[in-house]
Design a protein around this motif. Structure first.
Motif, PDB file in Angstrom:
ATOM      1  N   TYR A   1      -6.921 -51.630  36.495  1.00 24.73           N
ATOM      2  CA  TYR A   1      -7.509 -50.363  36.663  1.00 24.73           C
ATOM      3  C   TYR A   1      -6.413 -49.526  37.691  1.00 24.73           C
ATOM      4  O   TYR A   1      -5.752 -48.415  37.434  1.00 24.73           O
ATOM      5  N   HIS A   2      -6.579 -49.980  38.879  1.00 26.56           N
ATOM      6  CA  HIS A   2      -5.780 -49.221  39.878  1.00 26.56           C
ATOM      7  C   HIS A   2      -4.115 -49.263  39.841  1.00 26.56           C
ATOM      8  O   HIS A   2      -3.742 -49.879  40.631  1.00 26.56           O
TER       9      HIS A   2
ATOM     10  N   ASP B   1      -3.945 -43.467  45.135  1.00 24.43           N
ATOM     11  CA  ASP B   1      -4.524 -44.772  45.016  1.00 24.43           C
ATOM     12  C   ASP B   1      -3.190 -45.738  45.455  1.00 24.43           C
ATOM     13  O   ASP B   1      -3.580 -46.994  45.199  1.00 24.43           O
TER      14      ASP B   1
ATOM     15  N   HIS C   1      -3.160 -49.714  46.051  1.00 24.28           N
ATOM     16  CA  HIS C   1      -4.700 -50.237  45.936  1.00 24.28           C
ATOM     17  C   HIS C   1      -4.498 -51.799  45.527  1.00 24.28           C
ATOM     18  O   HIS C   1      -3.901 -52.347  44.739  1.00 24.28           O
TER      19      HIS C   1
ATOM     20  N   GLU D   1      -8.840 -45.457  51.445  1.00 21.12           N
ATOM     21  CA  GLU D   1      -8.159 -44.067  51.319  1.00 21.12           C
ATOM     22  C   GLU D   1      -7.217 -43.858  52.381  1.00 21.12           C
ATOM     23  O   GLU D   1      -6.362 -43.177  52.277  1.00 21.12           O
TER      24      GLU D   1
ATOM     25  N   THR E   1     -11.467 -38.827  48.048  1.00 17.56           N
ATOM     26  CA  THR E   1     -11.543 -39.327  46.960  1.00 17.56           C
ATOM     27  C   THR E   1     -12.406 -40.801  47.351  1.00 17.56           C
ATOM     28  O   THR E   1     -12.900 -41.402  46.392  1.00 17.56           O
TER      29      THR E   1
ATOM     30  N   ILE F   1     -15.418 -42.671  47.146  1.00 16.17           N
ATOM     31  CA  ILE F   1     -16.410 -42.337  46.316  1.00 16.17           C
ATOM     32  C   ILE F   1     -17.534 -42.557  47.190  1.00 16.17           C
ATOM     33  O   ILE F   1     -19.053 -42.143  46.888  1.00 16.17           O
TER      34      ILE F   1
ATOM     35  N   ASP G   1     -10.141 -37.809  39.628  1.00 12.15           N
ATOM     36  CA  ASP G   1     -10.037 -39.333  39.906  1.00 12.15           C
ATOM     37  C   ASP G   1     -11.307 -39.925  38.990  1.00 12.15           C
ATOM     38  O   ASP G   1     -10.839 -41.314  38.706  1.00 12.15           O
ATOM     39  N   ILE G   2     -12.265 -39.521  38.747  1.00 10.61           N
ATOM     40  CA  ILE G   2     -13.335 -40.114  37.977  1.00 10.61           C
ATOM     41  C   ILE G   2     -13.613 -39.677  36.694  1.00 10.61           C
ATOM     42  O   ILE G   2     -14.572 -39.422  36.110  1.00 10.61           O
TER      43      ILE G   2
ATOM     44  N   ASN H   1     -12.477 -40.148  33.813  1.00 14.15           N
ATOM     45  CA  ASN H   1     -12.154 -40.884  32.774  1.00 14.15           C
ATOM     46  C   ASN H   1     -13.450 -41.028  31.676  1.00 14.15           C
ATOM     47  O   ASN H   1     -13.234 -41.124  30.478  1.00 14.15           O
ATOM     48  N   PRO H   2     -14.591 -41.067  32.253  1.00 12.28           N
ATOM     49  CA  PRO H   2     -15.668 -41.024  31.196  1.00 12.28           C
ATOM     50  C   PRO H   2     -15.911 -39.735  30.347  1.00 12.28           C
ATOM     51  O   PRO H   2     -16.458 -39.630  29.466  1.00 12.28           O
TER      52      PRO H   2
ATOM     53  N   SER I   1     -12.678 -47.927  30.870  1.00 13.09           N
ATOM     54  CA  SER I   1     -14.095 -48.397  31.281  1.00 13.09           C
ATOM     55  C   SER I   1     -13.683 -49.900  31.035  1.00 13.09           C
ATOM     56  O   SER I   1     -14.256 -50.566  31.951  1.00 13.09           O
TER      57      SER I   1
ATOM     58  N   VAL J   1     -11.478 -50.661  34.317  1.00 15.06           N
ATOM     59  CA  VAL J   1     -12.149 -50.755  35.266  1.00 15.06           C
ATOM     60  C   VAL J   1     -13.029 -51.917  35.798  1.00 15.06           C
ATOM     61  O   VAL J   1     -13.303 -52.634  36.678  1.00 15.06           O
TER      62      VAL J   1
ATOM     63  N   PHE K   1     -13.341 -55.019  38.486  1.00 15.70           N
ATOM     64  CA  PHE K   1     -14.638 -55.275  39.298  1.00 15.70           C
ATOM     65  C   PHE K   1     -14.873 -56.815  39.000  1.00 15.70           C
ATOM     66  O   PHE K   1     -15.107 -57.599  39.986  1.00 15.70           O
TER      67      PHE K   1
ATOM     68  N   ILE L   1     -22.803 -50.914  32.985  1.00 14.10           N
ATOM     69  CA  ILE L   1     -21.978 -50.236  34.195  1.00 14.10           C
ATOM     70  C   ILE L   1     -21.678 -48.627  33.856  1.00 14.10           C
ATOM     71  O   ILE L   1     -21.743 -47.736  34.752  1.00 14.10           O
ATOM     72  N   GLN L   2     -21.226 -48.388  32.648  1.00 14.54           N
ATOM     73  CA  GLN L   2     -20.770 -46.935  32.088  1.00 14.54           C
ATOM     74  C   GLN L   2     -21.895 -46.227  32.232  1.00 14.54           C
ATOM     75  O   GLN L   2     -21.761 -44.933  32.685  1.00 14.54           O
TER      76      GLN L   2
END
Ligand SMILES: Nc1ncnc2c1ncn2[C@@H]1O[C@@H]2COP(=O)(O)O[C@H]2[C@H]1O
Length: 504
Positions: free
Chosen positions: A237-238, A279, A282, A308, A347, A349, A388-389, A391-392, A403, A406, A410, A438-439
């Motif tokens: 993801y990152h 990022d 990362h 960050e 950023t 979170i 940054d967030i 995507n949803p 989703s 990421v 995790f 999670i989503q």
């Protein structure tokens, strides 16, 4: 000579030819026309690849030869000579720039060296010998840059990528860069995995930033290539695709009337730089992991906004290393670096509630005045946080891919924790979490509160479209059968071509 070759693209304005429809697989290749099925020309000593194509609306067709390498003397002596001269000229220019920068730098590059694992013990230990250190050992990124095919492309040197048709497609797609449904996965394919470089360059030129700030085109490109390389491609993801996605989203927000009417060119420059670098390097694990494993970054930044801070320092290092802004007055450079840090740090979170409360309070009091530079900066912070967030809030086919990416990251962290008998981090245990849960949690508790406030602030069609996508995506994660929620397979996901499937 080894040459990277890609196929011509079939014309977009004609129906898909019968002999292409329904076919997929290896094909023969000549230097110009595409032959389906004919014998391989004699000069091909090696061929390997597959054609994949996509025709979601029957008028657009993307066709690509993957990883085809020829050993063919395609160059005439004149062409070889011309390219050699170009290379020499470009090399001289580059070395001149680097010599000039070396005399200007007096900064501490340690974070840069650490983040890329370049061992420069001699430099930090022996202060007396510092002046004798060769530039290359200090400027770690240049080493990568010299070997990068990305940096070679623009000089048309030995590995000439015959990619013009793809470039044409990518350019075509860039016309829609301001659309919320912009398909960054497709763009990444069309730009040979360097979406971040191409997209950011395009936006810089679209805004006229290159002319306005008298940026050197070569330095800008080199800077962006270094940024691209500064992301770890092995992270699900990152990686630099996420940075490209965030940059595209940031562009959409910068275009919103409230912002576009009030932001200065400097704000825009800063906003795009922050999005592209936010990022950098990362590691694919979160801050909690770094703290519990006593990673040096955690102690360096005293367990606070560890990642960050690291992203920011990497961004500053690259800016200085590239010399992109070396012609700016010192105060302006300092100011930009400081503001860049303030944007990237926003950023984090874990500090979401702080920013959100302040945003809400401003909106309640209706006292955000965008002619005030501090308020503009605060709005840029909020815009970057949203980007940054976001995507949803993308259309389902894009959002679903993010989703899964990421979640994979995790779960990879969870696997490392399990193997090393560490406490499992929240959301990282694949045995007790699932992507849908999670989503739903992330949307309900993190994304929705932020985007509701953003819609209060900007109140534009885009802000409502984003909320609409999020609601619909959440509904899908809640109600669709598991089979429909699975990660798209290799043949239908962005790993080949992202949208619309690939035929049989
Ligand atoms: N679709 C998503 N689902 C769950 N978490 C996400 C999603 N997108 C982003 N995040 C998290 O939001 C965080 C924002 O900051 P980071 O990029 O450090 O790390 C990101 C992820 O941890």
């Amino acid at each position: 000579m080894e040459v990277c070759y890609q196929l011509p693209v079939l014309p977009l304005d004609r129906p898909v030819p019968k002999h292409v429809l329904g076919r997929r697989g290896a094909i023969c290749l000549t230097s110009s026309p595409v032959l389906f099925g004919g014998p391989a020309p004699r000069q091909l000593s090696k061929r390997r690849g597959a054609v994949s194509y996509d025709s979601s609306d029957q008028t657009a067709l993307y066709i690509r030869m993957l990883d085809v390498r020829l050993k063919a003397p395609l160059y005439t002596p004149e062409r070889v000579e011309r390219e050699r001269a170009e290379r020499e000229k470009s090399k001289e220019r580059y070395e001149r720039t680097q010599r000039r920068q070396h005399t200007q730098f007096c900064t501490d590059f340690r974070p840069l060296q650490w983040c890329f694992g370049v061992v420069c013990a001699a430099r930090t230990d022996a202060v007396g010998s510092e002046a004798e250190q060769p530039v290359r050992s200090v400027l770690s990124f240049q080493k990568n840059l010299h070997s990068s095919h990305l940096s070679r492309n623009h000089t048309h040197s030995t590995h000439h990528t015959l990619d013009q048709e793809y470039v044409g497609q990518a350019k075509c797609l860039l016309r829609k860069v301001g659309s919320w449904s912009f398909d960054i996965f497709l763009f990444d394919h069309l730009s040979n995995g360097k979406s971040l470089v191409d997209l950011t360059l395009h936006l810089f030129s679209e805004y006229g930033l290159i002319k306005l700030f008298q940026l050197d085109h070569l330095k800008l490109r080199q800077f962006l290539v270094m940024v691209h390389q500064g992301y770890r491609s092995q992270n699900p993801y990152h990686n630099s695709l996420h940075a490209a996605d965030v940059t595209q989203a940031m562009y959409c927000y910068l275009q919103e009337p409230q912002l576009s009417e009030s932001l200065t060119s400097f704000d825009i420059l800063l906003g795009l730089l922050a999005a592209a670098t936010h990022d950098l390097d990362h590691p694919g694990v979160n801050q909690t992991f770094l703290i519990k494993t006593s990673h040096y970054l955690a102690s360096l930044y005293q367990d606070t906004s560890v990642l960050e801070n690291h992203h920011w320092k990497c961004a500053v290092s690259l800016l200085r290393e590239s010399g992109l802004l070396s012609h700016f007055p010192f105060e302006d450079r300092k100011n930009l670096e400081k503001r860049l840090g303030s944007l990237i740090l926003a950023t984090d979170i874990s500090r979401q509630n702080e920013y959100l409360s302040e945003f809400r309070a401003h909106l309640d009091r209706a006292d955000l005045h965008l002619n005030n530079s501090q308020h503009r900066h605060f709005v840029l912070q909020m815009a970057l946080k949203c980007a940054d967030i976001c995507n949803p809030c993308r259309p389902w086919h894009l959002s679903k891919l993010w989703s899964h990416k990421v979640t994979e990251e995790f779960f990879n962290q969870g696997d490392i924790e399990r193997r090393n008998h560490l406490d499992m981090s929240i959301l990282c245990d694949r045995n007790s979490n699932s992507v849908d849960k999670i989503q739903i949690g992330f949307m309900s508790f993190v994304v929705e509160p932020l985007f509701v406030e953003w819609a209060r602030f900007s109140d534009t069609p885009l802000s409502h479209i984003m909320l609409g996508h999020m609601a619909s995506n959440k509904y899908k994660w809640t109600h669709l059968p598991q089979a429909d929620l699975r990660e798209p397979t290799q043949s239908t996901s962005s790993k080949t071509l992202p949208q619309g499937g690939l035929g049989p």
